[in-house]
Scaffold this motif. Sequence first.
Motif, short mmCIF file in Angstrom:
data_model
loop_
_atom_site.label_atom_id
_atom_site.label_comp_id
_atom_site.label_asym_id
_atom_site.label_seq_id
_atom_site.Cartn_x
_atom_site.Cartn_y
_atom_site.Cartn_z
N GLU A 18 0.84 -1.20 0.00
CA GLU A 18 0.00 0.00 0.00
C GLU A 18 0.87 1.25 0.00
N VAL A 19 1.93 1.27 0.78
CA VAL A 19 2.86 2.40 0.77
C VAL A 19 3.59 2.46 -0.57
N LEU A 20 3.94 1.31 -1.11
CA LEU A 20 4.58 1.25 -2.43
C LEU A 20 3.68 1.87 -3.49
N ARG A 21 2.39 1.59 -3.44
CA ARG A 21 1.46 2.19 -4.41
C ARG A 21 1.48 3.71 -4.31
N ARG A 22 1.52 4.21 -3.10
CA ARG A 22 1.55 5.66 -2.92
C ARG A 22 2.85 6.25 -3.47
N ASN A 23 3.95 5.57 -3.21
CA ASN A 23 5.25 6.10 -3.63
C ASN A 23 5.47 6.02 -5.13
N THR A 24 4.73 5.15 -5.80
CA THR A 24 4.88 5.01 -7.25
C THR A 24 3.66 5.51 -8.01
N ALA A 25 2.80 6.26 -7.33
CA ALA A 25 1.55 6.70 -7.96
C ALA A 25 1.79 7.53 -9.21
N GLY A 26 2.91 8.22 -9.26
CA GLY A 26 3.21 9.05 -10.43
C GLY A 26 3.90 8.31 -11.55
N HIS A 27 3.99 6.99 -11.43
CA HIS A 27 4.70 6.19 -12.44
C HIS A 27 3.78 5.11 -12.98
N PRO A 28 3.09 5.37 -14.08
CA PRO A 28 2.16 4.37 -14.63
C PRO A 28 2.84 3.13 -15.17
N ASN A 29 4.15 3.14 -15.28
CA ASN A 29 4.90 1.98 -15.75
C ASN A 29 5.11 0.93 -14.67
N VAL A 30 4.57 1.16 -13.45
CA VAL A 30 4.76 0.23 -12.33
C VAL A 30 3.48 -0.56 -12.09
N ARG A 31 3.62 -1.88 -12.04
CA ARG A 31 2.51 -2.78 -11.70
C ARG A 31 2.89 -3.52 -10.43
N ILE A 32 2.01 -3.54 -9.46
CA ILE A 32 2.28 -4.17 -8.16
C ILE A 32 1.45 -5.43 -8.01
N GLU A 33 2.11 -6.53 -7.67
CA GLU A 33 1.44 -7.81 -7.44
C GLU A 33 1.79 -8.28 -6.03
N VAL A 34 0.76 -8.48 -5.20
CA VAL A 34 0.96 -8.86 -3.81
C VAL A 34 1.01 -10.38 -3.70
N GLY A 35 2.10 -10.88 -3.14
CA GLY A 35 2.25 -12.32 -2.93
C GLY A 35 3.71 -12.69 -2.77
N ASP A 36 3.95 -13.93 -2.35
CA ASP A 36 5.31 -14.43 -2.21
C ASP A 36 5.91 -14.70 -3.58
N PHE A 37 7.16 -14.35 -3.75
CA PHE A 37 7.82 -14.61 -5.03
C PHE A 37 7.89 -16.11 -5.30
N GLU A 38 8.00 -16.92 -4.23
CA GLU A 38 8.07 -18.38 -4.41
C GLU A 38 6.80 -18.94 -5.04
N GLN A 39 5.67 -18.25 -4.85
CA GLN A 39 4.41 -18.69 -5.44
C GLN A 39 4.00 -17.86 -6.66
N TRP A 40 4.75 -16.82 -6.94
CA TRP A 40 4.42 -15.94 -8.06
C TRP A 40 4.58 -16.68 -9.38
N GLN A 41 3.66 -16.44 -10.30
CA GLN A 41 3.69 -17.11 -11.59
C GLN A 41 3.99 -16.11 -12.69
N PRO A 42 5.16 -16.18 -13.31
CA PRO A 42 5.44 -15.24 -14.41
C PRO A 42 4.60 -15.49 -15.64
N GLY A 43 3.99 -16.69 -15.74
CA GLY A 43 3.20 -16.99 -16.91
C GLY A 43 4.06 -16.93 -18.15
N GLY A 44 3.56 -16.27 -19.18
CA GLY A 44 4.34 -16.14 -20.40
C GLY A 44 5.30 -14.97 -20.37
N ARG A 45 5.33 -14.24 -19.25
CA ARG A 45 6.20 -13.06 -19.17
C ARG A 45 7.64 -13.48 -18.90
N ARG A 46 8.56 -12.94 -19.68
CA ARG A 46 9.98 -13.13 -19.41
C ARG A 46 10.61 -11.74 -19.41
#
Length: 270
Positions: free
Chosen positions: A79-107
Motif C-alpha cells: 500500500e505504501v509502495l502504491r503511494r510512492n509510485t503513484a506518479g509512475h504508470p509503468n509500475v505494476r504491483i502484485e501482492v504475494g510471495d515470489f516463491e508462489q508468483w507465476q510469471p506466466g508467459g512473461r519473461r
Amino acid sequence: MTSEEHRDTRRMVFGGVAEAYDAGRSGYAEPMAAEVLAYADLGDRGAVEVGAGTGKATVPFAARGVPLVCVEPDARMAEVLRRNTAGHPNVRIEVGDFEQWQPGGRRHGLLFAASAWNWLDRERRWDLVHAALAPGGATALIFGPHGIHDAGLRAALADIGARHGVKSSPHRFLARDLSGGEPGSWDQRWPEAECRRDGRFTELRSVRFGRDLRYGTERYLRHLNSLSAYRVLPAESRARALDEIGRLLDAHGGGIDVHQVTDIFLARAR
C-alpha cells in the motif's frame, strides 16, 4: 520451527511498521539504478522486482521509465509502495510471495532484489530467477549495510542490543570495515559463490558505491524499529532498547554518522 519457517516469519514483520520503514530507511546510493540498467541493456524489455517493500529501490528505476512488475508479499508494504509510485504508470504491483508468483508467459530483461535476497527460499531461488528471465536477461542483487564511524558509540550500541536480545546486530560494523573492503566482503552469504555453483549465469560482476550519512536520533530510531532484528523482540524489550539508544544518541550530539555502502551483485542468464 524450521529455519525456513523462521525466515518466513521474520520477512513478514515489516508491514506492521510500513510507514516507519519508509520514513526511516535511507535507500541506496544514487548511481545504483544507472549502473544496473547499463549492465542489463534492457532495450524494450521490462523488469521484475522481488520484495519491493515500500519502493526504496523501485522509484529510481520507475523514474527512468522502466516497465516494472513489483512482487511484494505484504499488503501493508504494498500500500505504501502504491503511494510512492503513484506518479509512475509503468509500475505494476502484485501482492504475494515470489516463491508462489507465476510469471506466466512473461519473461523479463532484468530481475532485481534490494535487501530481499536473503528472505527467499535458498533451495529454489536461483530456479525462480532463471524462470523469470528472458535468455540473456540480467539479475541484480542489491544490499545496503552501514558501518559506524565512532568506535566507542558502535560498541555501546551493540551492547544495548545484546542486553535486550537483539541478534544479527546492525551495529556490528565500523565504517572502516566497509569502506576498505570489496563488495560483499561483509557477509559470507554474498551470492557470488552460490551463483557460480548454479552454472546457468555468466558475466558475474560485483560493484560498490559508498556514501556518508547523518541520522538524527528520531530517524535512526525509526530505522532500527523497522529492522527485523528489532521487530521480532517482545514489545517491551524493543521499547526499552530503543529508549536507551535514543538517550545514548542524544548524549552524542543528537544523532549518528555512518558510512553506507550499496553493494550490487550482477549476473546474466546464459
